[in-house]
Design an enzyme around this catalytic site. Sequence first.
Site, mmCIF file in Angstrom:
data_model
loop_
_atom_site.group_PDB
_atom_site.id
_atom_site.type_symbol
_atom_site.label_atom_id
_atom_site.label_comp_id
_atom_site.label_asym_id
_atom_site.label_seq_id
_atom_site.Cartn_x
_atom_site.Cartn_y
_atom_site.Cartn_z
ATOM 1 N N CYS A 88 0.736 -1.135 -0.018
ATOM 2 C CA CYS A 88 0.591 -0.014 0.206
ATOM 3 C C CYS A 88 0.840 1.531 0.202
ATOM 4 C CB CYS A 88 -0.983 -0.171 1.026
ATOM 5 S SG CYS A 88 -0.660 1.034 2.453
ATOM 6 N N GLU A 89 0.569 2.392 -0.911
ATOM 7 C CA GLU A 89 1.505 3.355 -0.357
ATOM 8 C C GLU A 89 1.259 4.086 0.299
ATOM 9 O OE1 GLU A 89 0.178 5.297 -4.353
ATOM 10 O OE2 GLU A 89 -2.250 6.857 -3.596
ATOM 11 N N HIS A 90 0.774 3.927 1.145
ATOM 12 C CA HIS A 90 0.009 5.001 2.544
ATOM 13 C C HIS A 90 0.758 4.764 3.527
ATOM 14 C CE1 HIS A 90 -4.083 5.361 0.733
ATOM 15 N NE2 HIS A 90 -2.930 6.578 -0.139
ATOM 16 N N HIS A 91 0.892 3.525 3.280
ATOM 17 C CA HIS A 91 1.914 3.184 4.694
ATOM 18 C C HIS A 91 3.489 1.815 4.363
ATOM 19 C CE1 HIS A 91 -2.317 4.003 6.525
ATOM 20 N NE2 HIS A 91 -1.305 3.644 7.392
ATOM 21 N N GLN A 129 -5.587 -0.264 -3.919
ATOM 22 C CA GLN A 129 -6.358 -1.165 -4.508
ATOM 23 C C GLN A 129 -7.260 -1.012 -6.101
ATOM 24 O OE1 GLN A 129 -8.143 -4.249 -1.409
ATOM 25 N NE2 GLN A 129 -9.361 -5.159 -2.959
ATOM 26 N N HIS A 157 -5.442 -5.959 4.014
ATOM 27 C CA HIS A 157 -4.534 -5.220 3.912
ATOM 28 C C HIS A 157 -3.629 -4.794 5.210
ATOM 29 C CE1 HIS A 157 -5.755 -2.588 0.743
ATOM 30 N NE2 HIS A 157 -6.549 -3.380 0.747
ATOM 31 N N CYS A 159 -2.606 -2.770 6.890
ATOM 32 C CA CYS A 159 -2.371 -1.669 7.530
ATOM 33 C C CYS A 159 -3.092 -1.194 8.432
ATOM 34 C CB CYS A 159 -2.083 -0.357 6.673
ATOM 35 S SG CYS A 159 -3.167 -0.308 4.833
HETATM 36 ZN ZN LIG Z 1 -2.454 1.000 3.972
#
Ligand SMILES: [Zn+2]
Length: 199
Positions: A88-91, A129, A157, A159
Amino acid sequence: MSPYRNLEEYNMDITDEIKEKFSSVIDEIGEDKHREGLLKTPERAAKAMLFLTQGYKQDAEEILKGAMFKEDYDDMVIIKDIELYSLCEHHMLPFFGKAHVAYIPNGHIVGLSKIPRIVDVFARRLQVQERLTHDILECINNTLKPKGVAVVIEASHMCMMMRGVQKQNSVTTTSGFRGQFEKIETRNEFLKLISSDLS
Ligand SMILES: [Zn+2]
């Protein structure tokens, strides 16, 4: 020598740069980076990161174009339960699950193994996703120009599971449809055929 060797190649300049940064991270979180078990960790982590993001250097459309064959078959082709691992690009934590892909040929079919390969090409990047679903859909639509294409992804996920809301059993489902799959009957037929896997 064994008859088959799977060689992994890394750009050592980039690996060294990332390795130094992972070394700092280990330091900053309060670990002893000189501890025996951690001595090679920065290098392993750097190589793992490069492996998991190798999709940036791969061209999914080229992979499909290299295995397209003229064929009159025009029923739905479904490749289901494609294993999927992404970050995931956020975490920068993993999300993983299954992709189900279908298309209705329009004069051309594609080698079946190429669909899981392009899933990997787009999954091995920093992703969300929703965009991953869209990337696979558009790639097949633009390259194969089928009468219709459908992509469903179900994923968990890390995260969400390991931090944040800690909802450990939640699965996120995303889907995209083009062409004939925009018709409700065709879409329902596809969803029924993969539904043994959808909870
Ligand atoms: Zn994430």
